[in-house]
Design a protein around this motif. Sequence first.
Motif, PDB file in Angstrom:
ATOM      1  N   ASN A   1      32.413  26.972  40.052  1.00  0.00           N
ATOM      2  CA  ASN A   1      32.973  27.227  41.372  1.00  0.00           C
ATOM      3  C   ASN A   1      32.262  28.375  42.078  1.00  0.00           C
ATOM      4  O   ASN A   1      32.109  28.369  43.306  1.00  0.00           O
ATOM      5  CB  ASN A   1      34.468  27.525  41.263  1.00  0.00           C
TER       6      ASN A   1
ATOM      7  N   ASN B   1      30.460  28.910  45.940  1.00  0.00           N
ATOM      8  CA  ASN B   1      31.246  29.838  46.745  1.00  0.00           C
ATOM      9  C   ASN B   1      30.669  29.946  48.162  1.00  0.00           C
ATOM     10  O   ASN B   1      29.460  30.051  48.342  1.00  0.00           O
ATOM     11  CB  ASN B   1      31.252  31.212  46.080  1.00  0.00           C
TER      12      ASN B   1
ATOM     13  N   ARG C   1      33.068  22.189  46.698  1.00  0.00           N
ATOM     14  CA  ARG C   1      33.948  22.822  45.712  1.00  0.00           C
ATOM     15  C   ARG C   1      35.309  22.128  45.674  1.00  0.00           C
ATOM     16  O   ARG C   1      35.883  21.889  44.607  1.00  0.00           O
ATOM     17  CB  ARG C   1      34.101  24.308  46.035  1.00  0.00           C
TER      18      ARG C   1
END
Length: 437
Positions: free
Chosen positions: A316, A320, A329
């Motif tokens: 993740n 970002n 994501r």
Amino acid sequence: MKNINFYLLTDTHYFEPSLGASGKAYDEYMKREQYFMAESSDIVSATFEKLAEDKSTELVIIPGDLTKNGEIESHKSFIKELYKLKEAGKRIYVITAGHDFGEKSRAFVGDECVEVEGTPFEIIPDLYRDFGYADALAVDSRTLSYVAEVEKGIRMLAINCDSPGKQKGSIDDGLYGWMKIQLDEAKAEGCSVFAICHYPVIPSVPVFDLVGDAKLRDWRKAASFLADNGVEFILTGHMHIQSINEFVSEKGNKIYDICTSCLVGSPAKYRKITVTDSVMKVQSFDTPPFGADTKGLTLQEYFDKQFDYSIKNRINGALNGGGIKKFARKILNKITVGTLGRLLFVRVDKSIKNVKFIDLAGEIGISIFKGDMPYVEGNPVHGAFSKAFGRFRFIIKKAEPKLSKNGAEVNLTEMLLNTIGNNKGYSDNNTEINLGK
């Protein structure tokens, strides 16, 4: 190889807890860390107590990354633990690696990450004098590699591939020259030789051959050199993985690389190795209980939970941001294997259809580091990946020539499938190897 038995553990990453391991900055750091930092001292202490119970095995070998990040106080406390083990009748040999010296030592106090006193490379032989260097027959003062006779007629070549002024995870010409002298002397005196090195000399899983820091640089040269000069096996760490691999040089000489996991994080193993009449028996054991509140989980589940947490946070973290990354994501954290299969026109077995892809990725990641990966031919996951790679065959074919280096051709599909499934014919954890063949 003459008869010998010993315990093998590595990547202890010992951290002196009084330096500071709590607070907002620590919690943020631990989102991406595979192993336990604050608990490392308790884990090491519990493991050493377990080793001390075995009165039949004197020798203990630890190939590097002894401390979290070279904190001098961590070294001092770890050495106190080593002396306790020594007083219990053990003979201990260590080498250091990149996490044991330098200027990146830090701790966590309150909400901040703070610098703490590190460890100069030059003082390592004094710090660990009673754990290898005092018994050494020869020491390469530049790299702090050494050779010692650990049993009558058996020598251990301790290769330090991390030292200042030298490329990280490498063996340069000077060190090759020094090793050749030591191996020639051992042969002339009729001694068997095995080696230790922090970095794997053979990639732990096939895909790691494409990852620069995952194995010794120019590993085929190193493996051939050692095999052709009488070294039958080498004990390694660094990658926090359970793996056993073999390599045969162009001259037909074989060497085995026994890579052992991080002691203080999943899969949290150590090994006992026994050689009798040239048959090497490898046994793997779980890190023992160390007083942690596992909140109802087994100890292995407790370690695995942190590893899974770190894997997902790293994935993740790579996505970002806003825009396309935010969208990717969101999709990644929701999409199931079945939905992804439909998008790729790949039929997925119903047993994994409703599994979130990110959960499967975490499961596969943990299984790779535990060794004996179950995703072999006939397994639903293997089947799904095999079909997916087939869909991307055109792209894979284009990539393979660019990935092929030093005359070693890359079959990317085979490499990836052999990374998620153990197809070697023997276990990465518990096995017997005939060193004479």
